[in-house]
Scaffold this motif. Structure first.
Motif, PDB file in Angstrom:
ATOM      1  N   LYS A 184       0.817  -1.224   0.000  1.00 37.00           N
ATOM      2  CA  LYS A 184       0.000   0.000   0.000  1.00 37.00           C
ATOM      3  C   LYS A 184       0.851   1.276   0.000  1.00 37.00           C
ATOM      4  O   LYS A 184       0.307   2.384   0.095  1.00 37.00           O
ATOM      5  CB  LYS A 184      -0.913   0.026   1.239  1.00 37.00           C
ATOM      6  N   PHE A 185       2.151   1.141  -0.109  1.00 32.61           N
ATOM      7  CA  PHE A 185       3.033   2.306  -0.002  1.00 32.61           C
ATOM      8  C   PHE A 185       2.705   3.382  -1.038  1.00 32.61           C
ATOM      9  O   PHE A 185       2.503   3.102  -2.215  1.00 32.61           O
ATOM     10  CB  PHE A 185       4.492   1.885  -0.162  1.00 32.61           C
ATOM     11  N   ASP A 186       2.692   4.631  -0.551  1.00 30.08           N
ATOM     12  CA  ASP A 186       2.421   5.786  -1.400  1.00 30.08           C
ATOM     13  C   ASP A 186       3.560   6.790  -1.226  1.00 30.08           C
ATOM     14  O   ASP A 186       3.597   7.532  -0.243  1.00 30.08           O
ATOM     15  CB  ASP A 186       1.074   6.415  -1.013  1.00 30.08           C
ATOM     16  N   ALA A 187       4.486   6.798  -2.169  1.00 31.50           N
ATOM     17  CA  ALA A 187       5.684   7.633  -2.059  1.00 31.50           C
ATOM     18  C   ALA A 187       5.358   9.113  -1.944  1.00 31.50           C
ATOM     19  O   ALA A 187       6.109   9.871  -1.321  1.00 31.50           O
ATOM     20  CB  ALA A 187       6.593   7.386  -3.265  1.00 31.50           C
ATOM     21  N   SER A 188       4.241   9.532  -2.507  1.00 31.66           N
ATOM     22  CA  SER A 188       3.885  10.956  -2.474  1.00 31.66           C
ATOM     23  C   SER A 188       3.523  11.433  -1.073  1.00 31.66           C
ATOM     24  O   SER A 188       3.454  12.639  -0.826  1.00 31.66           O
ATOM     25  CB  SER A 188       2.714  11.227  -3.417  1.00 31.66           C
ATOM     26  N   GLN A 189       3.293  10.503  -0.152  1.00 32.32           N
ATOM     27  CA  GLN A 189       2.873  10.844   1.204  1.00 32.32           C
ATOM     28  C   GLN A 189       4.000  10.737   2.227  1.00 32.32           C
ATOM     29  O   GLN A 189       3.741  10.798   3.440  1.00 32.32           O
ATOM     30  CB  GLN A 189       1.708   9.942   1.629  1.00 32.32           C
ATOM     31  N   LEU A 190       5.238  10.602   1.752  1.00 31.03           N
ATOM     32  CA  LEU A 190       6.375  10.494   2.670  1.00 31.03           C
ATOM     33  C   LEU A 190       7.379  11.600   2.353  1.00 31.03           C
ATOM     34  O   LEU A 190       7.941  11.654   1.257  1.00 31.03           O
ATOM     35  CB  LEU A 190       7.057   9.127   2.527  1.00 31.03           C
ATOM     36  N   THR A 191       7.632  12.476   3.333  1.00 26.63           N
ATOM     37  CA  THR A 191       8.589  13.559   3.140  1.00 26.63           C
ATOM     38  C   THR A 191       9.955  13.172   3.695  1.00 26.63           C
ATOM     39  O   THR A 191      10.096  12.189   4.445  1.00 26.63           O
ATOM     40  CB  THR A 191       8.114  14.831   3.863  1.00 26.63           C
ATOM     41  N   ASP A 192      10.962  13.971   3.365  1.00 29.00           N
ATOM     42  CA  ASP A 192      12.308  13.724   3.895  1.00 29.00           C
ATOM     43  C   ASP A 192      12.326  13.838   5.416  1.00 29.00           C
ATOM     44  O   ASP A 192      12.951  13.021   6.104  1.00 29.00           O
ATOM     45  CB  ASP A 192      13.302  14.731   3.301  1.00 29.00           C
ATOM     46  N   ASP A 193      11.652  14.847   5.957  1.00 30.27           N
ATOM     47  CA  ASP A 193      11.621  15.025   7.407  1.00 30.27           C
ATOM     48  C   ASP A 193      10.957  13.844   8.102  1.00 30.27           C
ATOM     49  O   ASP A 193      11.397  13.402   9.174  1.00 30.27           O
ATOM     50  CB  ASP A 193      10.893  16.318   7.772  1.00 30.27           C
ATOM     51  N   GLN A 194       9.896  13.321   7.501  1.00 29.16           N
ATOM     52  CA  GLN A 194       9.231  12.159   8.080  1.00 29.16           C
ATOM     53  C   GLN A 194      10.150  10.945   8.074  1.00 29.16           C
ATOM     54  O   GLN A 194      10.222  10.194   9.050  1.00 29.16           O
ATOM     55  CB  GLN A 194       7.935  11.864   7.314  1.00 29.16           C
ATOM     56  N   ALA A 195      10.863  10.758   6.975  1.00 31.07           N
ATOM     57  CA  ALA A 195      11.786   9.622   6.887  1.00 31.07           C
ATOM     58  C   ALA A 195      12.887   9.723   7.944  1.00 31.07           C
ATOM     59  O   ALA A 195      13.301   8.719   8.535  1.00 31.07           O
ATOM     60  CB  ALA A 195      12.393   9.545   5.490  1.00 31.07           C
ATOM     61  N   ARG A 196      13.350  10.952   8.207  1.00 29.84           N
ATOM     62  CA  ARG A 196      14.383  11.137   9.238  1.00 29.84           C
ATOM     63  C   ARG A 196      13.866  10.759  10.623  1.00 29.84           C
ATOM     64  O   ARG A 196      14.573  10.148  11.419  1.00 29.84           O
ATOM     65  CB  ARG A 196      14.867  12.591   9.249  1.00 29.84           C
ATOM     66  N   THR A 197      12.625  11.140  10.919  1.00 29.55           N
ATOM     67  CA  THR A 197      12.092  10.794  12.238  1.00 29.55           C
ATOM     68  C   THR A 197      11.875   9.293  12.370  1.00 29.55           C
ATOM     69  O   THR A 197      12.039   8.732  13.456  1.00 29.55           O
ATOM     70  CB  THR A 197      10.773  11.532  12.535  1.00 29.55           C
TER      71      THR A 197
ATOM     72  N   LEU B 267      13.491  -3.169  13.956  1.00 30.42           N
ATOM     73  CA  LEU B 267      13.693  -3.865  12.682  1.00 30.42           C
ATOM     74  C   LEU B 267      12.636  -3.497  11.652  1.00 30.42           C
ATOM     75  O   LEU B 267      12.950  -3.280  10.472  1.00 30.42           O
ATOM     76  CB  LEU B 267      13.699  -5.375  12.919  1.00 30.42           C
ATOM     77  N   VAL B 268      11.368  -3.396  12.065  1.00 28.00           N
ATOM     78  CA  VAL B 268      10.317  -3.097  11.096  1.00 28.00           C
ATOM     79  C   VAL B 268      10.443  -1.664  10.592  1.00 28.00           C
ATOM     80  O   VAL B 268      10.172  -1.381   9.413  1.00 28.00           O
ATOM     81  CB  VAL B 268       8.914  -3.370  11.680  1.00 28.00           C
ATOM     82  N   LEU B 269      10.875  -0.753  11.439  1.00 34.72           N
ATOM     83  CA  LEU B 269      11.108   0.623  10.989  1.00 34.72           C
ATOM     84  C   LEU B 269      12.278   0.676  10.011  1.00 34.72           C
ATOM     85  O   LEU B 269      12.235   1.404   9.008  1.00 34.72           O
ATOM     86  CB  LEU B 269      11.369   1.527  12.194  1.00 34.72           C
ATOM     87  N   MET B 270      13.311  -0.100  10.296  1.00 29.56           N
ATOM     88  CA  MET B 270      14.448  -0.156   9.363  1.00 29.56           C
ATOM     89  C   MET B 270      14.059  -0.836   8.061  1.00 29.56           C
ATOM     90  O   MET B 270      14.525  -0.449   6.979  1.00 29.56           O
ATOM     91  CB  MET B 270      15.635  -0.864  10.017  1.00 29.56           C
ATOM     92  N   GLU B 271      13.195  -1.842   8.134  1.00 30.48           N
ATOM     93  CA  GLU B 271      12.733  -2.506   6.916  1.00 30.48           C
ATOM     94  C   GLU B 271      11.926  -1.542   6.049  1.00 30.48           C
ATOM     95  O   GLU B 271      12.041  -1.559   4.813  1.00 30.48           O
ATOM     96  CB  GLU B 271      11.899  -3.734   7.274  1.00 30.48           C
ATOM     97  N   TYR B 272      11.132  -0.702   6.701  1.00 30.05           N
ATOM     98  CA  TYR B 272      10.383   0.320   5.960  1.00 30.05           C
ATOM     99  C   TYR B 272      11.340   1.229   5.201  1.00 30.05           C
ATOM    100  O   TYR B 272      11.152   1.509   4.003  1.00 30.05           O
ATOM    101  CB  TYR B 272       9.535   1.132   6.943  1.00 30.05           C
ATOM    102  N   LEU B 273      12.385   1.678   5.884  1.00 32.99           N
ATOM    103  CA  LEU B 273      13.365   2.550   5.235  1.00 32.99           C
ATOM    104  C   LEU B 273      14.140   1.791   4.157  1.00 32.99           C
ATOM    105  O   LEU B 273      14.434   2.343   3.091  1.00 32.99           O
ATOM    106  CB  LEU B 273      14.315   3.126   6.282  1.00 32.99           C
ATOM    107  N   ARG B 274      14.482   0.543   4.437  1.00 30.75           N
ATOM    108  CA  ARG B 274      15.237  -0.243   3.447  1.00 30.75           C
ATOM    109  C   ARG B 274      14.458  -0.365   2.154  1.00 30.75           C
ATOM    110  O   ARG B 274      15.030  -0.268   1.056  1.00 30.75           O
ATOM    111  CB  ARG B 274      15.531  -1.633   4.008  1.00 30.75           C
TER     112      ARG B 274
ATOM    113  N   VAL C 113       1.520   2.779   4.866  1.00 27.72           N
ATOM    114  CA  VAL C 113       2.322   1.710   5.460  1.00 27.72           C
ATOM    115  C   VAL C 113       2.878   2.134   6.821  1.00 27.72           C
ATOM    116  O   VAL C 113       2.795   1.383   7.808  1.00 27.72           O
ATOM    117  CB  VAL C 113       3.463   1.271   4.520  1.00 27.72           C
ATOM    118  N   ILE C 114       3.430   3.332   6.891  1.00 29.48           N
ATOM    119  CA  ILE C 114       4.004   3.763   8.174  1.00 29.48           C
ATOM    120  C   ILE C 114       2.891   4.019   9.186  1.00 29.48           C
ATOM    121  O   ILE C 114       3.087   3.810  10.402  1.00 29.48           O
ATOM    122  CB  ILE C 114       4.918   5.001   8.000  1.00 29.48           C
ATOM    123  N   LYS C 115       1.711   4.437   8.735  1.00 25.82           N
ATOM    124  CA  LYS C 115       0.573   4.561   9.651  1.00 25.82           C
ATOM    125  C   LYS C 115       0.279   3.204  10.292  1.00 25.82           C
ATOM    126  O   LYS C 115       0.099   3.105  11.520  1.00 25.82           O
ATOM    127  CB  LYS C 115      -0.675   5.044   8.901  1.00 25.82           C
ATOM    128  N   ALA C 116       0.233   2.171   9.466  1.00 24.80           N
ATOM    129  CA  ALA C 116      -0.062   0.825   9.976  1.00 24.80           C
ATOM    130  C   ALA C 116       1.031   0.337  10.924  1.00 24.80           C
ATOM    131  O   ALA C 116       0.749  -0.322  11.927  1.00 24.80           O
ATOM    132  CB  ALA C 116      -0.224  -0.145   8.809  1.00 24.80           C
TER     133      ALA C 116
END
Length: 287
Positions: A25-38, A82-89, A143-146
Motif C-alpha cells: 500500500k506504499f504511497d511515495a507521495s505521502q512520505l517527506t524527507d523530514d518524516q523519513a528522518r524521524t 527492525l520493522v522501521l528499518m525494513e520500511y526505510l530499506r 504503510v508507516i501509519k499501519a
C-alpha cells in the motif's frame, strides 16, 4: 511465575512482519524527507532495548521470572526497530541507520533500584503507546501509519505485563514497592512541568558519560525528539493529559485508592515514605 502465562498471551497476538504489514500500500507521495528522518531516529531509539535489557538482567539477577520475561520484551522491542528499518530499506534506503549509529546507543546504565526502574518503564510504555498513536494519526502514508498503530498496540501490552510484575512486587515488598511506584509515578506524570520529554530514553543513566548519557543524546540528531513531538506529531496538552490520566488510572487500580491528580498521588507518596521511615517499636503493647 508470570512468565509462562505472559509468553502465551503475547505469543497469541504476535504480528508477522511479512504478512501483517501492508507493504503493497506504499504511497511515495505521502512520505517527506523530514518524516523519513524521524522514522530513522525512532528505529535507533527502539534499538536501545538492547542496553535496557542488559540493565534489567543485571539489576534483577535475583528474579528469574522477570528476567525470563525479558526474552519476550527484548524480542518484540528489537522487532520494532527492525520493522522501521525494513520500511526505510524498502522505501528510503538512504535513511537506513548504519550499524555504527545503532551501536552508539548501546552503553552501560548505572545500577538503579529495581522497583523504581520497573515503574519508570511501565510509564514509558504508556507514554510511547500515546506517542505512536499520535504518530499514526499524523502520518498520511498508509504503510508507516499501519506500522505505528502496530507498535502502539505492542507498547500497551508491554505496559500491561509490567503492571502484572508491579502487582506481584507489592505482594512481596508491600509499602516499599508502593513508595517506589508512587515516587516515579509523580515524576512521570509531571511532564508539563519539565523542559524535556519524560521517557526512559530521555533520562540520564550514566554519570561518567554525562551529558551524553541519555539515549536521545546519542542519536545522530539529538534535537529530533522535541521537534518530532512539538512540531510534527504535535503531542500537545490534550495528549499529555491522556498520558497523565492513564498513569493515575493505573496507580488507582494498583493501590486500590483513587488518584484524581498528580497532587493526590504525591500525597500518597509522602504517606508511604513516612510509613517506611517510621521505626517499628519492638516493645509489645501493654495488656
Amino acid at each position: 511465575m508470570l512468565y509462562p502465562e505472559l509468553f502465551k498471551q503475547l505469543e497469541a497476538v504476535r504480528w508477522n512482519m511479512d504478512t501483517d504489514i501492508p507493504w503493497d500500500k506504499f504511497d511515495a507521495s505521502q512520505l517527506t524527507d523530514d518524516q523519513a528522518r524521524t522514522i530513522k531516529m525512532n528505529a535507533i531509539t527502539e534499538w536501545a532495548a538492547l542496553p535496557a535489557t542488559e540493565m534489567f538482567l543485571r539489576d534483577n539477577r535475583d528474579d528469574s521470572d522477570f528476567s525470563a520475561f525479558m526474552s519476550v520484551w527484548f524480542f518484540e522491542e528489537q522487532k520494532h526497530s527492525l520493522v522501521l528499518m525494513e520500511y526505510l530499506r524498502r522505501f528510503r534506503p538512504d535513511m537506513v541507520p548504519t550499524e555504527a549509529e545503532l551501536h552508539e546507543v548501546r552503553f552501560d546504565f548505572d545500577p538503579a533500584p529495581a522497583l523504581e526502574t520497573l515503574m519508570l518503564h511501565f510509564c514509558g510504555e504508556i507514554r510511547l503507546n500515546h506517542w505512536y498513536r499520535r504518530a499514526a494519526e499524523w502520518h498520511s502514508e498508509p504503510v508507516i501509519k499501519a506500522i505505528y498503530e502496530t507498535l502502539a498496540r505492542d507498547e500497551a501490552r508491554h505496559g500491561g505485563a509490567y503492571l502484572r510484575y508491579m502487582k506481584r512486587a507489592m505482594q512481596k515488598f508491600g509499602d516499599e514497592a508502593k513508595a517506589a511506584f508512587a515516587k516515579v509515578g509523580v515524576l512521570m506524570a509531571s511532564a508539563r512541568r519539565t523542559a524535556q520529554a519524560l521517557h526512559p530514553t530521555n533520562l540520564h543513566v550514566n554519570a561518567k558519560l554525562f551529558p551524553r548519557d541519555t539515549i536521545q543524546s546519542r542519536v545522530p540528531d539529538p534535537e529530533w525528539l522535541e521537534q518530532w513531538l512539538d512540531k510534527q506529531i504535535q503531542f500537545d496538552a490534550v495528549w499529555e493529559t491522556k498520558v497523565v490520566e492513564r498513569i493515575l488510572h493505573n496507580m488507582s487500580l494498583l493501590m486500590e485508592r483513587s488518584f484524581a491528580s498528580v497532587q493526590e498521588l504525591n500525597r500518597f507518596r509522602k504517606e508511604m515514605a513516612a510509613r517506611i521511615a517510621k521505626p517499628v517499636d519492638p516493645t509489645p503493647a501493654a495488656s
